[in-house]
Each structure stands twice: as structure tokens, then as C-alpha cells.
Design an enzyme around this catalytic site. Structure first.
Site, mmCIF file in Angstrom:
data_model
loop_
_atom_site.group_PDB
_atom_site.id
_atom_site.type_symbol
_atom_site.label_atom_id
_atom_site.label_comp_id
_atom_site.label_asym_id
_atom_site.label_seq_id
_atom_site.Cartn_x
_atom_site.Cartn_y
_atom_site.Cartn_z
ATOM 1 N N ASP A 1 0.860 -1.171 0.000
ATOM 2 C CA ASP A 1 0.000 0.000 0.000
ATOM 3 C C ASP A 1 0.905 1.232 0.000
ATOM 4 O OD1 ASP A 1 -2.329 1.620 0.351
ATOM 5 O OD2 ASP A 1 -1.880 1.704 2.495
ATOM 6 N N ASP B 1 -0.142 4.922 0.969
ATOM 7 C CA ASP B 1 -0.341 5.891 2.054
ATOM 8 C C ASP B 1 -0.375 5.152 3.399
ATOM 9 O OD1 ASP B 1 -0.626 7.431 -0.175
ATOM 10 O OD2 ASP B 1 -2.683 8.058 0.217
ATOM 11 N N THR C 1 -2.720 1.172 -4.710
ATOM 12 C CA THR C 1 -3.212 2.293 -3.901
ATOM 13 C C THR C 1 -4.613 2.737 -4.314
ATOM 14 O OG1 THR C 1 -2.698 4.580 -3.243
ATOM 15 C CG2 THR C 1 -1.934 3.913 -5.410
ATOM 16 N N CYS D 1 -6.455 2.589 -7.921
ATOM 17 C CA CYS D 1 -7.913 2.633 -8.066
ATOM 18 C C CYS D 1 -8.331 4.084 -7.904
ATOM 19 C CB CYS D 1 -8.632 1.780 -7.021
ATOM 20 S SG CYS D 1 -10.412 2.156 -6.991
ATOM 21 N N ARG E 1 -11.224 -1.221 -6.065
ATOM 22 C CA ARG E 1 -10.994 -0.528 -4.799
ATOM 23 C C ARG E 1 -10.808 -1.553 -3.685
ATOM 24 N NH1 ARG E 1 -11.529 4.176 -1.901
ATOM 25 N NH2 ARG E 1 -12.587 3.995 0.091
ATOM 26 N N ASP F 1 -1.424 -0.868 5.791
ATOM 27 C CA ASP F 1 -1.708 -0.310 7.126
ATOM 28 C C ASP F 1 -3.201 -0.328 7.420
ATOM 29 O OD1 ASP F 1 -2.393 1.781 5.327
ATOM 30 O OD2 ASP F 1 -2.121 3.273 6.905
HETATM 31 MG MG LIG Z 1 -2.917 2.985 3.631
HETATM 32 ZN ZN LIG Z 2 -11.482 1.085 -8.630
#
Ligand SMILES: [Mg+2]
Ligand SMILES: [Zn+2]
Length: 186
Positions: A8, A10, A51, A90, A101, A127
């Protein structure tokens, strides 16, 4: 082996923000994450970012800007001695009910198809519980939570009790050491 470590973005590579990452000025790298990525640079794993950026679907930034931020994240990782071999985004809002997503597995499936990845030998590190769920739905070998970003909060959510067991580590570096203890990374 053509396996990936899916990461991931962020909360794992860059700091999570309560507001969305809307521009490069909102990007703050987690310093030890850069070091951790440098340390697995020579591993046989493909390093793949997956992400959710619903700020695009919500009309807060353009897809172009979101892609540009990802490009610069990759460049910055490279400049720090690491590598990212693919980036999958996404851009949809939750209301669009897309198949990519997270917690849906679409991003990992797209990457696996395009990069010829063996998902059952791959790992997912995130996370958020939704990252782990995306990993499991895609059939990865193991999904791992890190306590950076939203991770500490997510690890305490009651839903954890309904999920398969998973490992939680304080840092990306520790998660990657764990992966390399399961599978040779050299
Ligand atoms: Mg994250
Ligand atoms: Zn999507």
C-alpha cells in the site's frame, strides 16, 4: 519465481493524511520505509504499489495528478536506492462500486495479469484491514499489517476478530524481514 511484494502507498511508504494527498506538497516519506525498500532492492520479488485514490473519483484531483504523484514517489524511492516495479491505482469513489478498490482484489489481479505474477507466492503489506482483505481475496501467500499510518488504529478494530490470523509489525522494515525469513530474499 515471479512473485510480488504488494505494498500500500499511504501509511506504508508515505505518511497517511487525514485529508487526501492532493499534491506533491502533501507527500511526506516515512524515512525508514525508504531504507527498508533499499534493503530489499536485490530481492527476487517484484515490488508493486497498489493504492486506492478515491480523491480522483470524488473530483478532488485529476487522474493525471494522481498518476504524477505516483511517478514522483517511484522516482524518489529510486533516488534513495530502492525500486518499485509497478504502480496500480484505483481512482474510483466507493459509490462507483468498482472491482479494484481495496478490499476488492482488482488491483492485485490487474498487476498479476500484466506482470505475470504468481499470487500464491506473493505477499501484501498494508496499514489497513482493507489492504489485507484485498490480498487474501487475490490469493496471496500472506497479508501483513504494519503499525505505521492507520495501522495501530486498524489493528485494534473489533473486525480483526472476524478475519483470518495475520502478522502485525511496527515497521515496513520488520514486515520485510519477516517475509525474507519465509522465503529467500537473496
Ligand atoms: Mg494505507
Ligand atoms: Zn477502482
Amino acid at each position: 519465481m515471479n512473485a510480488a511484494i504488494f505494498l500500500d502507498r499511504d501509511g506504508v511508504i508515505i505518511e497517511n493524511r487525514d485529508q487526501y494527498v492532493l499534491g506533491w506538497e502533501d507527500v511526506a516519506f516515512i524515512p525508514e520505509a525508504l531504507e527498508a525498500l533499499r534493503n530489499i532492492c536485490n530481492s527476487p520479488f517484484r515490488i508493486v504499489l497498489v493504492t486506492n485514490q478515491s480523491a480522483v473519483g470524488r473530483g478532488l484531483i485529476t487522474l493525471e495528478t494522481a498518476l504524477e504523484i505516483n511517478r514522483r514517489v517511484v522516482e524518489h524511492v529510486q533516488a534513495a536506492g530502492g525500486r518499485i516495479d509497478g504502480t496500480w491505482i484505483c481512482p474510483h469513489s466507493p459509490e462507483e462500486n468498482c472491482s479494484c478498490r481495496k478490499p476488492k482484489p482488482g488491483l492485485l489481479l490487474q498487476a498479476a495479469s500484466a506482470m505475470n505474477l504468481n499470487l500464491s507466492h506473493s505477499f501484501m503489506v498494508g496499514d489497513a484491514l482493507s489492504d489485507l482483505q484485498a490480498g487474501w481475496a487475490a490469493g496471496v501467500r500472506e497479508a501483513i499489517l504494519v503499525r505505521t499510518g492507520r495501522g495501530t488504529h486498524q489493528s485494534r478494530l473489533p473486525q480483526v476478530a472476524d478475519l483470518p490470523p495475520f502478522h502485525t509489525f511496527d515497521t515496513l522494515a520488520e514486515a520485510l524481514i519477516h517475509i525474507c525469513s519465509q522465503v529467500s530474499c537473496s
